[in-house]
Enzyme design. Sequence first.
Site, PDB file in Angstrom:
ATOM      1  N   ASN A   7       0.880  -1.162   0.000  1.00  0.00           N
ATOM      2  CA  ASN A   7       0.000   0.000   0.000  1.00  0.00           C
ATOM      3  C   ASN A   7       0.922   1.218   0.000  1.00  0.00           C
ATOM      4  OD1 ASN A   7      -1.759   2.060   0.514  1.00  0.00           O
ATOM      5  ND2 ASN A   7      -2.722   1.086   2.292  1.00  0.00           N
ATOM      6  N   HIS A 184     -12.453   3.102  -0.143  1.00  0.00           N
ATOM      7  CA  HIS A 184     -12.535   2.033   0.868  1.00  0.00           C
ATOM      8  C   HIS A 184     -13.282   0.814   0.330  1.00  0.00           C
ATOM      9  CE1 HIS A 184     -12.511   5.229   4.344  1.00  0.00           C
ATOM     10  NE2 HIS A 184     -11.277   4.789   4.126  1.00  0.00           N
ATOM     11  N   LEU A 213     -15.577   3.196   9.811  1.00  0.00           N
ATOM     12  CA  LEU A 213     -15.218   4.385  10.587  1.00  0.00           C
ATOM     13  C   LEU A 213     -13.782   4.254  11.082  1.00  0.00           C
ATOM     14  CD1 LEU A 213     -18.493   4.691  12.763  1.00  0.00           C
ATOM     15  CD2 LEU A 213     -18.023   5.752  10.546  1.00  0.00           C
ATOM     16  N   ARG A 245     -11.242  15.447   8.011  1.00  0.00           N
ATOM     17  CA  ARG A 245     -12.018  15.887   6.840  1.00  0.00           C
ATOM     18  C   ARG A 245     -13.448  16.226   7.254  1.00  0.00           C
ATOM     19  NH1 ARG A 245     -10.665  10.679   3.665  1.00  0.00           N
ATOM     20  NH2 ARG A 245      -8.415  10.881   3.391  1.00  0.00           N
ATOM     21  N   MET A 287     -10.506   9.402  18.201  1.00  0.00           N
ATOM     22  CA  MET A 287     -11.729   9.262  19.000  1.00  0.00           C
ATOM     23  C   MET A 287     -11.423   8.975  20.468  1.00  0.00           C
ATOM     24  SD  MET A 287     -14.782   9.879  18.516  1.00  0.00           S
ATOM     25  CE  MET A 287     -15.615   9.822  16.955  1.00  0.00           C
ATOM     26  N   ARG A 288     -10.322   8.283  20.734  1.00  0.00           N
ATOM     27  CA  ARG A 288      -9.981   7.988  22.136  1.00  0.00           C
ATOM     28  C   ARG A 288      -9.688   9.268  22.906  1.00  0.00           C
ATOM     29  NH1 ARG A 288      -5.995   3.472  19.836  1.00  0.00           N
ATOM     30  NH2 ARG A 288      -5.835   5.183  18.367  1.00  0.00           N
ATOM     31  N   GLY A 334     -11.174   1.190  12.753  1.00  0.00           N
ATOM     32  CA  GLY A 334     -10.711   1.584  14.100  1.00  0.00           C
ATOM     33  C   GLY A 334     -11.818   2.027  15.049  1.00  0.00           C
ATOM     34  N   ASN A 338     -14.145  -0.584  17.623  1.00  0.00           N
ATOM     35  CA  ASN A 338     -13.730  -0.432  19.020  1.00  0.00           C
ATOM     36  C   ASN A 338     -14.562   0.503  19.870  1.00  0.00           C
ATOM     37  OD1 ASN A 338     -11.285  -2.086  18.908  1.00  0.00           O
ATOM     38  ND2 ASN A 338     -10.571  -0.531  17.462  1.00  0.00           N
TER      39      ASN A 338
HETATM   40  P1  ADP Z   1      -7.185   3.934   8.895  1.00  0.00           P
HETATM   41  O1  ADP Z   1      -8.371   4.622   8.325  1.00  0.00           O
HETATM   42  O2  ADP Z   1      -5.945   4.760   8.884  1.00  0.00           O
HETATM   43  O3  ADP Z   1      -6.999   2.500   8.437  1.00  0.00           O
HETATM   44  P2  ADP Z   1      -8.088   2.775  11.393  1.00  0.00           P
HETATM   45  O4  ADP Z   1      -9.196   1.999  10.786  1.00  0.00           O
HETATM   46  O5  ADP Z   1      -6.961   2.045  12.023  1.00  0.00           O
HETATM   47  O6  ADP Z   1      -7.521   3.868  10.412  1.00  0.00           O
HETATM   48  O7  ADP Z   1      -8.748   3.740  12.472  1.00  0.00           O
HETATM   49  C1  ADP Z   1      -7.967   4.672  13.168  1.00  0.00           C
HETATM   50  C2  ADP Z   1      -8.846   5.436  14.143  1.00  0.00           C
HETATM   51  O8  ADP Z   1      -9.573   4.497  14.951  1.00  0.00           O
HETATM   52  C3  ADP Z   1      -8.074   6.280  15.113  1.00  0.00           C
HETATM   53  O9  ADP Z   1      -7.862   7.558  14.626  1.00  0.00           O
HETATM   54  C4  ADP Z   1      -8.983   6.305  16.329  1.00  0.00           C
HETATM   55  O10 ADP Z   1      -9.814   7.447  16.245  1.00  0.00           O
HETATM   56  C5  ADP Z   1      -9.856   5.101  16.191  1.00  0.00           C
HETATM   57  N1  ADP Z   1      -9.633   4.107  17.252  1.00  0.00           N
HETATM   58  C6  ADP Z   1      -8.677   3.160  17.323  1.00  0.00           C
HETATM   59  N2  ADP Z   1      -8.824   2.440  18.466  1.00  0.00           N
HETATM   60  C7  ADP Z   1      -9.883   2.945  19.111  1.00  0.00           C
HETATM   61  C8  ADP Z   1     -10.547   2.647  20.341  1.00  0.00           C
HETATM   62  N3  ADP Z   1     -10.135   1.674  21.138  1.00  0.00           N
HETATM   63  N4  ADP Z   1     -11.624   3.399  20.667  1.00  0.00           N
HETATM   64  C9  ADP Z   1     -12.052   4.385  19.868  1.00  0.00           C
HETATM   65  N5  ADP Z   1     -11.475   4.716  18.710  1.00  0.00           N
HETATM   66  C10 ADP Z   1     -10.409   4.009  18.337  1.00  0.00           C
END
Ligand code: ADP
Length: 408
Positions: A7, A184, A213, A245, A287-288, A334, A338
């Site tokens: 990637n 996506h 998300l 964004r 988000m955390r 993410g 989660n």
């Molecule tokens: P990408 O779009 O880069 O592949 P991911 O799918 O890994 O990203 O998502 C990343 C986002 O997920 C982080 O910016 C964070 O906001 C969110 N995230 C990751 N772990 C948690 C969690 N335990 N609780 C809430 N949000 C989370």
Amino acid sequence: MRILVLNSGSSSVKYQLLDMDAGSVLATGLVERIGEPMGAIRHKRFPGSEREEAFAFEQPVPDHTTGLTRVIDLITAAETGVIAGVGEIDGVGHRIVHGGESFSAPTLIDAAVIDGIRAQVPLAPLHNPGGLAGIETALRLLPGVPNVAVFDTAFHQTMPAEAYRYAIPKQLYTDLKIRRYGFHGTSHFYVAKQCAKHLGKPFAETSCVTVHLGNGCSMAAVKNGKCIDTSMGLTPLAGLVMGTRSGDVDPALHAFLSDNKGLTIREIDAILNKQSGLKGMCGHNDMRDIHDRIAEGDQDAELALKVFCRRVTQYIGQYMAVLGGTDAICFTAGIGENDAVVRQLSCATLGSLGAVIDAERNMHAPRGRLAEISAAGSPVKICIIPTNEELEIASQTLEVLRNGKKEE
Ligand code: ADP
């Protein structure tokens, strides 16, 4: 069969080497800050197993060729590697962001395909050049190994014209191909297939809303195994609120900011892509961190969360309406996988549409695996389905290699 998934971004390369027979990841890693004075490389072999070992390096990586050469060193060297030589790699799968209208399936790469990907650069000026650099480098460094392009836009190519056309002068579509493409796609496709498997239905008879998300956020409406609508558009800026964004805004915003703040189109574009979304509203894009701020009483963070979730609710409702029958709503990536609070807020009012979330199941859902979080008897299931874009790219690559398929 071993498939290397690449990637390649403008300044980074993410990689994964998968053993498709064993169904395991042999190595994974990330080369970052390509072209900057100091690059960073993170590499893991046998991730998730008892033999897992992680490595980190700082060294200049002036270009993609240097980066990929280093990756190949890392996966083949005795101290860090998992294979004895590049001869053990059977194929390379490349994530390519934009396939335009030319590519609607994974495609074996040859000179004509490279030209075809290059032709889409005006549609994805920040993304496709990285992908092309990855392809050209892999072809040079791994001679004789077949390369396959897997497009982020491909799954969405089944959208009907009433979903992908904008209500703007037709000429802009015919001359410049301005339309909704969506991104996506690999994740939406994978998650929708996993959903069908979970429901025990053939994919071609499964309809669902897939809600991705992550840092970037998008949604897709999947009817009988085919995408019929998606929230990202000509570019990944459209649709849901994201980390940085804005998602949907009034399209007159550019003119307004230009008139009232004297900003240039480029400046406005940068604001909407890099300084908006959750970050623009409360200063945090993870988000955390937002939950931590809310716990401290930060009202901007609370509003950002509410705006984020309301948009998710709105799009789910929209898609359930156009689907006219939905088996499931699937949260992934993410945040989707989660964040129980985001899922709860996003689904709270969907009961009237037949999707009833079970607060307890949602709150206590196990991490990292598929879980159903709707109430027993909810006509529309609500699920958490972990995405796996790398595995999907590798599977599609393998399928192309087995079928010798090539998109015309
Ligand atoms: P990408 O779009 O880069 O592949 P991911 O799918 O890994 O990203 O998502 C990343 C986002 O997920 C982080 O910016 C964070 O906001 C969110 N995230 C990751 N772990 C948690 C969690 N335990 N609780 C809430 N949000 C989370």
